[in-house]
Design a protein around this motif. Sequence first.
Motif, PDB file in Angstrom:
ATOM      1  N   ARG A 252      11.286   4.990  -5.416  1.00 43.78           N
ATOM      2  CA  ARG A 252       9.950   4.465  -5.116  1.00 43.78           C
ATOM      3  C   ARG A 252       9.171   5.434  -4.217  1.00 43.78           C
ATOM      4  O   ARG A 252       7.967   5.605  -4.369  1.00 43.78           O
ATOM      5  CB  ARG A 252      10.052   3.105  -4.436  1.00 43.78           C
ATOM      6  CG  ARG A 252      10.641   2.032  -5.310  1.00 43.78           C
ATOM      7  CD  ARG A 252       9.569   1.343  -6.147  1.00 43.78           C
ATOM      8  NE  ARG A 252      10.140   0.330  -6.988  1.00 43.78           N
ATOM      9  CZ  ARG A 252      10.292  -0.944  -6.646  1.00 43.78           C
ATOM     10  NH1 ARG A 252       9.892  -1.362  -5.463  1.00 43.78           N
ATOM     11  NH2 ARG A 252      10.839  -1.785  -7.484  1.00 43.78           N
ATOM     12  N   PHE A 253       9.860   6.066  -3.268  1.00 43.89           N
ATOM     13  CA  PHE A 253       9.204   7.032  -2.382  1.00 43.89           C
ATOM     14  C   PHE A 253       8.710   8.231  -3.186  1.00 43.89           C
ATOM     15  O   PHE A 253       7.598   8.712  -2.993  1.00 43.89           O
ATOM     16  CB  PHE A 253      10.165   7.462  -1.275  1.00 43.89           C
ATOM     17  CG  PHE A 253       9.523   8.322  -0.231  1.00 43.89           C
ATOM     18  CD1 PHE A 253       8.537   7.817   0.594  1.00 43.89           C
ATOM     19  CD2 PHE A 253       9.901   9.640  -0.074  1.00 43.89           C
ATOM     20  CE1 PHE A 253       7.937   8.607   1.567  1.00 43.89           C
ATOM     21  CE2 PHE A 253       9.310  10.438   0.889  1.00 43.89           C
ATOM     22  CZ  PHE A 253       8.326   9.922   1.706  1.00 43.89           C
ATOM     23  N   ARG A 254       9.542   8.691  -4.104  1.00 42.80           N
ATOM     24  CA  ARG A 254       9.137   9.805  -4.962  1.00 42.80           C
ATOM     25  C   ARG A 254       7.897   9.434  -5.780  1.00 42.80           C
ATOM     26  O   ARG A 254       6.961  10.229  -5.901  1.00 42.80           O
ATOM     27  CB  ARG A 254      10.279  10.191  -5.882  1.00 42.80           C
ATOM     28  CG  ARG A 254       9.930  11.316  -6.807  1.00 42.80           C
ATOM     29  CD  ARG A 254      11.080  11.675  -7.693  1.00 42.80           C
ATOM     30  NE  ARG A 254      10.682  12.714  -8.614  1.00 42.80           N
ATOM     31  CZ  ARG A 254      11.474  13.229  -9.513  1.00 42.80           C
ATOM     32  NH1 ARG A 254      12.719  12.827  -9.602  1.00 42.80           N
ATOM     33  NH2 ARG A 254      11.041  14.155 -10.322  1.00 42.80           N
TER      34      ARG A 254
ATOM     35  N   GLY B 203       0.843  -1.191   0.000  1.00 41.84           N
ATOM     36  CA  GLY B 203       0.000   0.000   0.000  1.00 41.84           C
ATOM     37  C   GLY B 203       0.872   1.233   0.000  1.00 41.84           C
ATOM     38  O   GLY B 203       1.725   1.395  -0.869  1.00 41.84           O
ATOM     39  N   SER B 204       0.707   2.091   0.985  1.00 41.18           N
ATOM     40  CA  SER B 204       1.537   3.296   1.063  1.00 41.18           C
ATOM     41  C   SER B 204       2.740   3.109   1.992  1.00 41.18           C
ATOM     42  O   SER B 204       3.488   4.043   2.218  1.00 41.18           O
ATOM     43  CB  SER B 204       0.693   4.486   1.526  1.00 41.18           C
ATOM     44  OG  SER B 204       0.169   4.236   2.811  1.00 41.18           O
ATOM     45  N   TYR B 205       2.920   1.893   2.508  1.00 37.12           N
ATOM     46  CA  TYR B 205       4.092   1.603   3.352  1.00 37.12           C
ATOM     47  C   TYR B 205       5.242   1.169   2.458  1.00 37.12           C
ATOM     48  O   TYR B 205       5.102   0.287   1.610  1.00 37.12           O
ATOM     49  CB  TYR B 205       3.779   0.496   4.356  1.00 37.12           C
ATOM     50  CG  TYR B 205       4.994   0.073   5.149  1.00 37.12           C
ATOM     51  CD1 TYR B 205       5.455   0.844   6.197  1.00 37.12           C
ATOM     52  CD2 TYR B 205       5.683  -1.089   4.829  1.00 37.12           C
ATOM     53  CE1 TYR B 205       6.574   0.474   6.918  1.00 37.12           C
ATOM     54  CE2 TYR B 205       6.801  -1.470   5.548  1.00 37.12           C
ATOM     55  CZ  TYR B 205       7.232  -0.682   6.582  1.00 37.12           C
ATOM     56  OH  TYR B 205       8.349  -1.047   7.293  1.00 37.12           O
TER      57      TYR B 205
ATOM     58  N   ALA C 238       2.134  10.050  -6.901  1.00 36.35           N
ATOM     59  CA  ALA C 238       0.847   9.390  -7.136  1.00 36.35           C
ATOM     60  C   ALA C 238      -0.202   9.760  -6.100  1.00 36.35           C
ATOM     61  O   ALA C 238      -1.390   9.521  -6.301  1.00 36.35           O
ATOM     62  CB  ALA C 238       1.049   7.877  -7.143  1.00 36.35           C
ATOM     63  N   ALA C 239       0.232  10.358  -5.000  1.00 34.43           N
ATOM     64  CA  ALA C 239      -0.703  10.709  -3.924  1.00 34.43           C
ATOM     65  C   ALA C 239      -1.631  11.831  -4.365  1.00 34.43           C
ATOM     66  O   ALA C 239      -1.219  12.749  -5.076  1.00 34.43           O
ATOM     67  CB  ALA C 239       0.056  11.126  -2.672  1.00 34.43           C
TER      68      ALA C 239
END
Length: 91
Positions: free
Chosen positions: A81-83, A64-66, A88-89
Motif C-alpha cells: 500500500r505504501f508503494r 488520505g496520504s496517512y 500515485a504521488a
Amino acid sequence: MERSAYLATAWRLGRYYRTYPAYVEDEVRAALDDPGTQFARGPRVLAARGTATDDTPAFVVQDGSYLSARWPGDAYLFGRRFRALLEAAPH
C-alpha cells in the motif's frame, strides 16, 4: 491486539503491557466524532501474519496520504500500500 497481549500475559508479567492508563483503541474511539463509522478494527489474529502472497490476516488503515498498520504481521500489505501511495504521488 494491545488488550490481548495484556490479558494473555498479565498473570506472569503483571502490568508490563499496560504502559498507559487507557488502551489505544479506547483513546482513539473517544477522540472520534462518530466511532461507529470512523473506526475500523482489523481481524483478531494472534499468530497468523500476512505473507508475500496472502494478505488475509493483515490489516492497514489509510486516510488520505496517512497509512498505518498494527504490527509486523501487517508488513507485506503495508509495504504494498505504501508503494502504491508513492507511485500515485505527483512527481
